[in-house]
Design an enzyme around this catalytic site. Structure first.
Site, mmCIF file in Angstrom:
data_model
loop_
_atom_site.group_PDB
_atom_site.id
_atom_site.type_symbol
_atom_site.label_atom_id
_atom_site.label_comp_id
_atom_site.label_asym_id
_atom_site.label_seq_id
_atom_site.Cartn_x
_atom_site.Cartn_y
_atom_site.Cartn_z
ATOM 1 N N ASN A 81 -63.299 11.260 57.145
ATOM 2 C CA ASN A 81 -64.561 10.787 56.805
ATOM 3 C C ASN A 81 -65.371 9.718 57.635
ATOM 4 O O ASN A 81 -66.526 9.567 57.699
ATOM 5 C CB ASN A 81 -64.204 10.243 55.335
ATOM 6 C CG ASN A 81 -65.571 9.071 54.833
ATOM 7 O OD1 ASN A 81 -66.553 9.712 54.478
ATOM 8 N ND2 ASN A 81 -65.343 7.967 54.908
ATOM 9 N N SER A 132 -72.510 16.670 56.988
ATOM 10 C CA SER A 132 -73.602 16.027 56.605
ATOM 11 C C SER A 132 -74.861 17.299 56.482
ATOM 12 O O SER A 132 -74.669 18.247 57.224
ATOM 13 C CB SER A 132 -74.380 15.037 57.665
ATOM 14 O OG SER A 132 -75.695 14.704 57.192
ATOM 15 N N TYR A 145 -76.478 12.723 65.992
ATOM 16 C CA TYR A 145 -75.814 12.846 64.648
ATOM 17 C C TYR A 145 -75.801 14.170 64.283
ATOM 18 O O TYR A 145 -74.890 14.710 63.690
ATOM 19 C CB TYR A 145 -76.605 11.955 63.967
ATOM 20 C CG TYR A 145 -75.944 11.609 62.534
ATOM 21 C CD1 TYR A 145 -74.823 11.133 62.279
ATOM 22 C CD2 TYR A 145 -76.525 12.356 61.084
ATOM 23 C CE1 TYR A 145 -74.069 10.886 61.060
ATOM 24 C CE2 TYR A 145 -75.885 12.206 60.100
ATOM 25 C CZ TYR A 145 -74.774 11.463 59.814
ATOM 26 O OH TYR A 145 -74.211 11.425 58.730
ATOM 27 N N LYS A 149 -72.584 16.717 63.594
ATOM 28 C CA LYS A 149 -71.994 16.959 62.072
ATOM 29 C C LYS A 149 -72.076 18.497 62.320
ATOM 30 O O LYS A 149 -71.256 19.240 61.499
ATOM 31 C CB LYS A 149 -72.949 16.602 61.106
ATOM 32 C CG LYS A 149 -73.061 14.979 61.106
ATOM 33 C CD LYS A 149 -71.559 14.443 60.660
ATOM 34 C CE LYS A 149 -71.339 13.045 60.161
ATOM 35 N NZ LYS A 149 -69.928 12.890 59.912
ATOM 36 N N ILE A 178 -76.579 9.555 50.540
ATOM 37 C CA ILE A 178 -75.636 8.699 49.598
ATOM 38 C C ILE A 178 -75.963 7.070 49.978
ATOM 39 O O ILE A 178 -76.136 6.732 51.093
ATOM 40 C CB ILE A 178 -74.135 9.000 49.839
ATOM 41 C CG1 ILE A 178 -74.066 10.444 50.112
ATOM 42 C CG2 ILE A 178 -73.116 8.293 48.909
ATOM 43 C CD1 ILE A 178 -74.530 11.235 48.692
HETATM 44 N N1 LIG Z 1 -74.496 7.943 53.374
HETATM 45 C C1 LIG Z 1 -74.928 9.129 53.694
HETATM 46 O O1 LIG Z 1 -76.196 9.243 53.188
HETATM 47 C C2 LIG Z 1 -74.117 10.171 54.461
HETATM 48 C C3 LIG Z 1 -74.808 11.512 54.189
HETATM 49 C C4 LIG Z 1 -74.172 12.489 54.851
HETATM 50 C C5 LIG Z 1 -72.720 12.154 55.549
HETATM 51 N N2 LIG Z 1 -72.415 10.993 55.605
HETATM 52 C C6 LIG Z 1 -71.044 10.938 56.325
HETATM 53 O O2 LIG Z 1 -70.167 10.181 55.441
HETATM 54 C C7 LIG Z 1 -69.176 9.504 56.037
HETATM 55 C C8 LIG Z 1 -69.037 8.195 55.300
HETATM 56 O O3 LIG Z 1 -70.143 7.551 55.443
HETATM 57 P P1 LIG Z 1 -70.629 6.325 54.559
HETATM 58 O O4 LIG Z 1 -72.176 6.449 54.296
HETATM 59 O O5 LIG Z 1 -69.699 5.978 53.722
HETATM 60 O O6 LIG Z 1 -70.859 5.190 55.605
HETATM 61 P P2 LIG Z 1 -70.223 3.576 55.854
HETATM 62 O O7 LIG Z 1 -70.093 3.040 54.531
HETATM 63 O O8 LIG Z 1 -70.848 2.925 57.080
HETATM 64 O O9 LIG Z 1 -68.718 3.924 56.086
HETATM 65 C C9 LIG Z 1 -68.211 4.275 57.462
HETATM 66 C C10 LIG Z 1 -66.588 4.066 57.268
HETATM 67 O O10 LIG Z 1 -66.301 4.717 58.785
HETATM 68 C C11 LIG Z 1 -65.486 3.884 59.255
HETATM 69 N N3 LIG Z 1 -65.623 3.852 60.855
HETATM 70 C C12 LIG Z 1 -66.418 3.902 61.498
HETATM 71 N N4 LIG Z 1 -66.409 4.372 62.772
HETATM 72 C C13 LIG Z 1 -65.128 4.261 62.883
HETATM 73 C C14 LIG Z 1 -64.027 4.366 63.836
HETATM 74 N N5 LIG Z 1 -64.308 4.559 65.241
HETATM 75 N N6 LIG Z 1 -62.807 4.486 63.571
HETATM 76 C C15 LIG Z 1 -62.243 4.468 62.242
HETATM 77 N N7 LIG Z 1 -63.265 4.227 61.166
HETATM 78 C C16 LIG Z 1 -64.640 4.030 61.693
HETATM 79 C C17 LIG Z 1 -66.106 2.329 58.810
HETATM 80 O O11 LIG Z 1 -65.428 1.306 59.233
HETATM 81 P P3 LIG Z 1 -65.526 0.342 60.416
HETATM 82 O O12 LIG Z 1 -66.799 0.143 60.844
HETATM 83 O O13 LIG Z 1 -64.879 -0.968 60.316
HETATM 84 O O14 LIG Z 1 -64.619 0.955 61.598
HETATM 85 C C18 LIG Z 1 -66.208 2.640 57.528
HETATM 86 O O15 LIG Z 1 -65.231 2.649 56.791
HETATM 87 C C19 LIG Z 1 -69.687 9.479 57.560
HETATM 88 O O16 LIG Z 1 -69.046 10.454 58.478
HETATM 89 C C20 LIG Z 1 -71.102 9.922 57.523
HETATM 90 O O17 LIG Z 1 -71.677 10.529 58.806
HETATM 91 C C21 LIG Z 1 -73.084 9.808 55.028
#
Ligand SMILES: NC(=O)c1ccc[n+]([C@@H]2O[C@H](COP(=O)([O-])OP(=O)(O)OC[C@H]3O[C@@H](n4cnc5c(N)ncnc54)[C@H](OP(=O)(O)O)[C@@H]3O)[C@@H](O)[C@H]2O)c1
Length: 262
Positions: A81, A132, A145, A149, A178
């Site tokens: 994730n 995504s 991005y 994805k 989200i």
């Molecule tokens: N939010 C949306 O609308 C949305 C929509 C489609 C897809 N997504 C996908 O869903 C996933 C989670 O996103 P989110 O919205 O929950 O984002 P978020 O709240 O920013 O969480 C991202 C998580 O990934 C960790 N992370 C980032 N880079 C990392 C690395 N190099 N190594 C290990 N951990 C890492 C972050 O912790 P650290 O920064 O401390 O490492 C955090 O725990 C992502 O892949 C995102 O692309 C999100």
């Protein structure tokens, strides 16, 4: 088979947002959950088994999953994730950030799946890649991005075929918008925005059903699949109109985007 019995689940990027909501949901259903992120100060929850890991490091993710399994037994579900997005869309092309997006969102998923495959029992396991809806088309301001994805989507599709005989199921999930720290910095409209708790519920159900692909919410599924299927000239026309841009005539000079490497 749904995960009716207690299973061992590891979620990368489980310290905030979608990953954290998923971790809490799995935990509430009686499963054993490990999470990781680079900066553990983001999480204030002693009930989860947390590991400081950068998923771009093959060694770090393998070491963390190995430790989790030494404590709890073989891994059953791995949710890749962890991911980052492009940040504010200021019209600048940032190749440094582009490299980071590909490293974390693509190489990170490969490292994570590699670590999982080493720790699944003989009977198999379940890999989940969080992609995504941006995977379905090239979104403006989000080239790396969208590309990252799309790569996750294709990796999951191929691995799902390759490893079925070994008892390994693969699920790709494409969420729309989200509400998480990742999107809270967006200054544009986010249609059909959903809470991370609700998103986690929908993702959990799709994982339980071992769906190969799950795109949600349904409105975004229809919209983005339509955008994916239409002729590309029509997609460009609609998006450029939406951006207030005229379609460039063949052979005419197009404006060069500003490039930054920091
Ligand atoms: N939010 C949306 O609308 C949305 C929509 C489609 C897809 N997504 C996908 O869903 C996933 C989670 O996103 P989110 O919205 O929950 O984002 P978020 O709240 O920013 O969480 C991202 C998580 O990934 C960790 N992370 C980032 N880079 C990392 C690395 N190099 N190594 C290990 N951990 C890492 C972050 O912790 P650290 O920064 O401390 O490492 C955090 O725990 C992502 O892949 C995102 O692309 C999100």
């Amino acid at each position: 088979m749904p995960h009716k019995d207690r299973v061992n689940v590891f979620i990368t990027g489980g310290t905030t947002g979608i990953g954290y909501s998923l971790a809490k949901l799995y935990q509430s259903k009686g499963h054993t959950v490990g999470v990781c992120g680079r900066d553990l100060s983001k999480i204030n929850d002693d009930s989860l088994d947390c590991y400081a890991v950068d998923v771009t490091s093959e060694e770090q993710i393998k070491e963390a999953v190995k430790k989790f399994c030494e404590k709890n037994g073989p891994l059953n579900v791995m949710i890749a994730n962890a991911g980052i997005a492009m940040g504010p869309k200021d019209g600048k092309v940032n190749f440094t950030l582009a490299r980071d997006v590909i490293k974390i969102n693509v190489l990170g998923v490969i490292n994570t799946f590699d670590a999982a495959m080493e720790n699944f029992p003989e009977s198999g396991g379940h890999l989940v890649g969080v992609a995504s809806v941006a995977a379905l088309v090239g979104l403006p301001g989000a080239g790396p991005y969208s590309a990252s994805k799309a790569a996750v989507l294709r990796l999951c599709e191929s691995y799902g075929l390759d490893w079925k005989r070994r008892g390994v199921d693969v699920t790709a999930i494409c969420p729309g918008f989200i509400d998480t720290p990742l999107t809270q910095k967006n200054d544009h409209k986010m249609p059909f925005l959903m809470s991370s708790e609700k998103a986690a519920g929908k993702m959990y159900a799709a994982i339980e059903k071992r769906m190969p692909l799950f795109v949600f919410p349904w409105q975004m599924n229809i919209l983005m699949r339509f955008a994916e299927k239409v002729p590309r000239w029509f997609y460009r026309l609609i998006v450029m109109k939406g951006m207030g841009l005229a379609m460039p005539k063949a052979g005419s000079d197009s404006k060069t985007p500003e490039i930054t490497n920091s």
